[in-house]
Design a protein around this motif. Sequence first.
Motif, PDB file in Angstrom:
ATOM      1  N   THR A 226     117.574  24.395 -11.341  1.00 20.25           N
ATOM      2  CA  THR A 226     117.413  25.606 -10.365  1.00 20.25           C
ATOM      3  C   THR A 226     116.796  27.089 -10.690  1.00 20.25           C
ATOM      4  OG1 THR A 226     119.399  24.972  -8.764  1.00 20.25           O
ATOM      5  CG2 THR A 226     118.733  27.235  -8.486  1.00 20.25           C
ATOM      6  N   PRO A 227     117.424  27.801 -11.860  1.00 20.38           N
ATOM      7  CA  PRO A 227     116.870  29.091 -12.013  1.00 20.38           C
ATOM      8  C   PRO A 227     115.552  28.735 -12.339  1.00 20.38           C
ATOM      9  CG  PRO A 227     118.660  28.990 -13.977  1.00 20.38           C
ATOM     10  CD  PRO A 227     118.361  27.470 -12.826  1.00 20.38           C
ATOM     11  N   ALA A 228     114.583  27.741 -13.173  1.00 23.94           N
ATOM     12  CA  ALA A 228     113.401  27.788 -13.594  1.00 23.94           C
ATOM     13  C   ALA A 228     112.922  27.403 -11.793  1.00 23.94           C
ATOM     14  CB  ALA A 228     112.848  26.633 -14.541  1.00 23.94           C
ATOM     15  N   MET A 229     113.122  26.601 -11.347  1.00 22.00           N
ATOM     16  CA  MET A 229     112.733  26.786 -10.226  1.00 22.00           C
ATOM     17  C   MET A 229     112.649  27.772  -9.087  1.00 22.00           C
ATOM     18  SD  MET A 229     112.169  22.686  -9.845  1.00 22.00           S
ATOM     19  CE  MET A 229     112.538  21.417 -10.485  1.00 22.00           C
ATOM     20  N   SER A 387     105.135  42.927 -10.836  1.00 22.17           N
ATOM     21  CA  SER A 387     106.223  41.675 -10.258  1.00 22.17           C
ATOM     22  C   SER A 387     106.704  39.798 -10.718  1.00 22.17           C
ATOM     23  CB  SER A 387     106.405  42.258  -8.909  1.00 22.17           C
ATOM     24  OG  SER A 387     106.735  43.469  -9.072  1.00 22.17           O
ATOM     25  N   ALA A 388     105.657  39.742 -11.234  1.00 24.29           N
ATOM     26  CA  ALA A 388     105.175  38.173 -10.877  1.00 24.29           C
ATOM     27  C   ALA A 388     105.497  38.400 -12.232  1.00 24.29           C
ATOM     28  CB  ALA A 388     103.856  38.186 -11.254  1.00 24.29           C
ATOM     29  N   ALA A 389     104.978  39.126 -13.058  1.00 23.16           N
ATOM     30  CA  ALA A 389     105.546  38.568 -15.136  1.00 23.16           C
ATOM     31  C   ALA A 389     107.488  39.127 -15.020  1.00 23.16           C
ATOM     32  CB  ALA A 389     105.087  39.815 -16.114  1.00 23.16           C
ATOM     33  N   GLY A 390     107.899  39.868 -14.389  1.00 20.83           N
ATOM     34  CA  GLY A 390     109.335  39.845 -14.385  1.00 20.83           C
ATOM     35  C   GLY A 390     110.149  39.228 -13.576  1.00 20.83           C
ATOM     36  N   VAL A 391     109.469  38.341 -12.548  1.00 21.30           N
ATOM     37  CA  VAL A 391     110.151  37.053 -12.030  1.00 21.30           C
ATOM     38  C   VAL A 391     110.022  36.167 -13.044  1.00 21.30           C
ATOM     39  CG1 VAL A 391     109.650  35.254 -10.998  1.00 21.30           C
ATOM     40  CG2 VAL A 391     109.905  37.347 -10.083  1.00 21.30           C
ATOM     41  N   TYR A 396     112.489  32.132 -17.183  1.00 22.21           N
ATOM     42  CA  TYR A 396     112.548  32.476 -18.252  1.00 22.21           C
ATOM     43  C   TYR A 396     113.770  32.499 -19.474  1.00 22.21           C
ATOM     44  CZ  TYR A 396     111.727  31.005 -23.502  1.00 22.21           C
ATOM     45  OH  TYR A 396     111.509  30.801 -24.772  1.00 22.21           O
ATOM     46  N   VAL A 397     114.406  33.329 -19.646  1.00 24.54           N
ATOM     47  CA  VAL A 397     116.127  33.643 -19.716  1.00 24.54           C
ATOM     48  C   VAL A 397     116.911  33.224 -19.312  1.00 24.54           C
ATOM     49  CG1 VAL A 397     116.570  36.328 -20.960  1.00 24.54           C
ATOM     50  CG2 VAL A 397     114.290  36.311 -20.928  1.00 24.54           C
ATOM     51  N   ILE A 398     117.414  33.464 -17.928  1.00 22.30           N
ATOM     52  CA  ILE A 398     118.003  32.658 -17.410  1.00 22.30           C
ATOM     53  C   ILE A 398     118.244  31.111 -18.071  1.00 22.30           C
ATOM     54  CG2 ILE A 398     118.499  32.409 -15.596  1.00 22.30           C
ATOM     55  CD1 ILE A 398     117.988  34.569 -14.364  1.00 22.30           C
ATOM     56  N   SER A 399     117.086  30.051 -18.002  1.00 24.18           N
ATOM     57  CA  SER A 399     116.945  29.293 -18.016  1.00 24.18           C
ATOM     58  C   SER A 399     117.235  28.532 -19.781  1.00 24.18           C
ATOM     59  CB  SER A 399     115.450  28.582 -17.535  1.00 24.18           C
ATOM     60  OG  SER A 399     115.118  29.181 -15.794  1.00 24.18           O
ATOM     61  N   LYS A 400     117.081  29.552 -20.712  1.00 23.23           N
ATOM     62  CA  LYS A 400     116.953  29.325 -22.075  1.00 23.23           C
ATOM     63  C   LYS A 400     118.388  29.736 -22.670  1.00 23.23           C
ATOM     64  CE  LYS A 400     114.534  30.200 -26.677  1.00 23.23           C
ATOM     65  NZ  LYS A 400     114.637  28.917 -26.755  1.00 23.23           N
ATOM     66  N   TYR A 401     118.838  30.790 -22.097  1.00 22.42           N
ATOM     67  CA  TYR A 401     120.095  31.127 -22.711  1.00 22.42           C
ATOM     68  C   TYR A 401     121.155  31.453 -21.424  1.00 22.42           C
ATOM     69  CZ  TYR A 401     116.812  34.054 -26.237  1.00 22.42           C
ATOM     70  OH  TYR A 401     115.653  33.645 -26.859  1.00 22.42           O
ATOM     71  N   LYS A 402     120.638  30.275 -20.649  1.00 19.57           N
ATOM     72  CA  LYS A 402     122.338  30.488 -19.598  1.00 19.57           C
ATOM     73  C   LYS A 402     123.807  31.696 -19.353  1.00 19.57           C
ATOM     74  CE  LYS A 402     121.331  25.524 -19.346  1.00 19.57           C
ATOM     75  NZ  LYS A 402     119.994  25.786 -20.160  1.00 19.57           N
ATOM     76  N   THR A 549     113.116  41.297 -12.682  1.00 18.09           N
ATOM     77  CA  THR A 549     113.878  40.772 -13.372  1.00 18.09           C
ATOM     78  C   THR A 549     115.180  40.748 -12.713  1.00 18.09           C
ATOM     79  OG1 THR A 549     114.387  42.290 -13.941  1.00 18.09           O
ATOM     80  CG2 THR A 549     112.440  41.988 -15.335  1.00 18.09           C
ATOM     81  N   GLY A 550     115.699  41.572 -11.363  1.00 12.32           N
ATOM     82  CA  GLY A 550     116.821  41.324 -10.655  1.00 12.32           C
ATOM     83  C   GLY A 550     116.933  39.756 -10.083  1.00 12.32           C
ATOM     84  N   ARG A 551     115.861  39.450  -9.807  1.00 13.80           N
ATOM     85  CA  ARG A 551     115.449  38.878  -8.666  1.00 13.80           C
ATOM     86  C   ARG A 551     116.233  37.649  -8.379  1.00 13.80           C
ATOM     87  NH1 ARG A 551     109.824  39.599  -4.797  1.00 13.80           N
ATOM     88  NH2 ARG A 551     110.003  42.287  -4.932  1.00 13.80           N
ATOM     89  N   SER A 552     115.740  36.730  -9.295  1.00 14.21           N
ATOM     90  CA  SER A 552     116.579  35.412  -9.891  1.00 14.21           C
ATOM     91  C   SER A 552     118.326  35.206  -9.463  1.00 14.21           C
ATOM     92  CB  SER A 552     115.668  34.741 -10.875  1.00 14.21           C
ATOM     93  OG  SER A 552     114.592  34.299 -10.678  1.00 14.21           O
ATOM     94  N   SER A 553     118.431  36.236 -10.740  1.00 17.49           N
ATOM     95  CA  SER A 553     119.665  36.534 -11.251  1.00 17.49           C
ATOM     96  C   SER A 553     120.472  36.500 -10.009  1.00 17.49           C
ATOM     97  CB  SER A 553     119.988  37.718 -12.161  1.00 17.49           C
ATOM     98  OG  SER A 553     119.177  38.916 -11.464  1.00 17.49           O
TER      99      SER A 553
END
Length: 684
Positions: A226-229, A387-391, A396-402, A549-553
């Motif tokens: 889901t984070p990557a999606m 903004s796109a780079a931040g997303v 990537y960070v959330i998907s990799k390090y969970k 960077t805070g949108r996905s989280s």
Amino acid sequence: MASEEIETSKFLKDKEAGRNAPEKQKELESSDTSCGFSIFKGPTLQRFATAHMFVIMYGLAGCFLAMAFTYFTGTITTMEKRFNIPTKISGLITVGNDISTVFSSAFLSYYASRGHRPRWVALGLIIIALFCLLMLTPHFFYGAGEEALRLTEEYGLTESIDTSVNSTEKNDALCHEKNSNCVKGAEDYMPIVLFFIAQFVGGIGCSLFYAPGLSYMDDSSASSKTPAMLSLTTFLRMLGPAMGFSIVSLCLRLYIDPFKTPLITTKDPRWMGAWWLGWILITVILLIAAVFVGMFPKEMPSAKARRLKADDDEDIPLAKRSFQDMLDSLKRLARNKVYVYNMLASILYFFGYMPFWIFTPKYIEIQYRQSASTSTMATGTWALGFSAAGVLISGYVISKYKPSARAMAAWNFVVDYLTVAGILCYILVGCDESDRANSLSILPTGDSCSASCDCEYVYYSPVCSPENITYISACHAGCTEKGLDALGKTIYSGCRCMGNSPNLTSLSGLTSLASQSQIAMDGACPVDCNKQFIIFMAVMCFLKFVGATGRSSNLLLALRCVPSRDKTFSLGFSSMVYSVLTFIPSPIVFGYMLDSYCLVWGKTCSSKGNCWIYDTKSLRYTMNLVCASLIFVGSFWNIGVWYHAKDIKVFDEEETVNQTKKDEEIELKEKPKVIVQTGTLNNP
């Protein structure tokens, strides 16, 4: 005998019906997982029935939707000039879509979850295409307007203008006796009504697009993915503002009537670009996107397999949901502290950051003296690129390090504090030349030298004195004559409100005017704010990156803190609350704030029109301090989210798999011991 045959026949029919029932049920279920509609079905389309393909299509559709609303944001200042609309009215128009969201979001998102969600999303795109058409209609009804046409060569052919430097013919823009008429036609409120209706319709489309689409995407993919999606679809959606602002920039470079030759350049504050042109292209794109999104199945095959395998006894069947069930869902959400605190933090953050989403191009125009085209291009390329780079990086960070839910909540209030620091920097990034020029512009207006001139309803046509002071018009400068110099530039002479001008004989082609010593050049005095503009863009890019960077989280927390059965409704209900408490009042409040610092209004027959000159320094301090204070207060609610998020499982699916593996390993380790012990008991 006949009765026996009838009973036998009945038995065979029932038996046959019993055989066919599973097949019919199987056929019905397969239709829910097949792509396409009507005659557009088949195995060729079925291979696209994957979560990844929906994420891409949904992200592109979101890109086009964002492009539509960004295009509106980028053309606000031009529409204000064209239809003499104050900023507070622009803010009221903007909230039209949020007002409709209040009435439609919660109900539509709840009942859309029981049906074919991709087709609900497609319907939302069609409604947004209708919004684009409605935004286009005022131009076809009212045209470019006389105020814009009078600045073209073609207008000069019909309205003969004496360009002789010795001409003494009176002109509406010059100082003469009080006998001129006011600006007519500006009191027509029908364009404002059409814009508001368009926004109202667009809000309904957004309600049908976001909540059903996000919940469908989350249900169609494994929770570990889901984070990557979310990052991918958010990234694709963020291309929309970049594309929208780029289209705005291209359209505003063209004059409002592209078939006429303007007498002014894009740097002139009176320039009106072709604000209406982009709506045609966006309408077509949205309709095409609606067709592709509507082809996805009611339920993904993989999602259906997971649903049938899971134990959903506690869930309420979609077909049996009622209004009472919706009230029960609302009670569960009200008792959910993470959901409530996250919503309160988001309300204050959105309220404080709203003016930068809506009025950034306008802010750049009035603070740093950039053209409308440059302002929209800078906002839509550099800033949104960060903004796109931040997303992407955060995904990537959330998907990799969970990270845990607490770690995500902690990062949210770090983002708040960094945003507050950046907004406070905006206060320091001011253009002193622009501030001084704006303050000087209003000084001559009340001078007794122009008291006898009929300047009350003169169009805003700035002129520049040799002392580098901008006057609202040649009339306000007390000028009585108009001519051209050798280079073809317009010159006003006899300007009695100006001081003595130095060495006029050095100006080419003005020998006949030298004796009059009081002249003005057409157009506002030049102001150089490029250095401050670059610094402002650097700070804004940093804030865009940090905020992204805070949108996905934040979205992951919103999805994971509620039960699966309340997911769609929670998204719709939160959208309704954000509309009532943030998206509706914030543009109106900051629109009034902008108008309160207006120095020069474009006055019309019945009321004030749009603002031409602002008190930029006071506006910069007030607006940024208010925004920073709201976001700072909201950060404390994120601390509450961090405290109560300790039990939320963001990656519950992988944790279950890992736990199962651990249990199997323990069982394998303990099994030999049990065998030995059993052997000892049986063989003493």
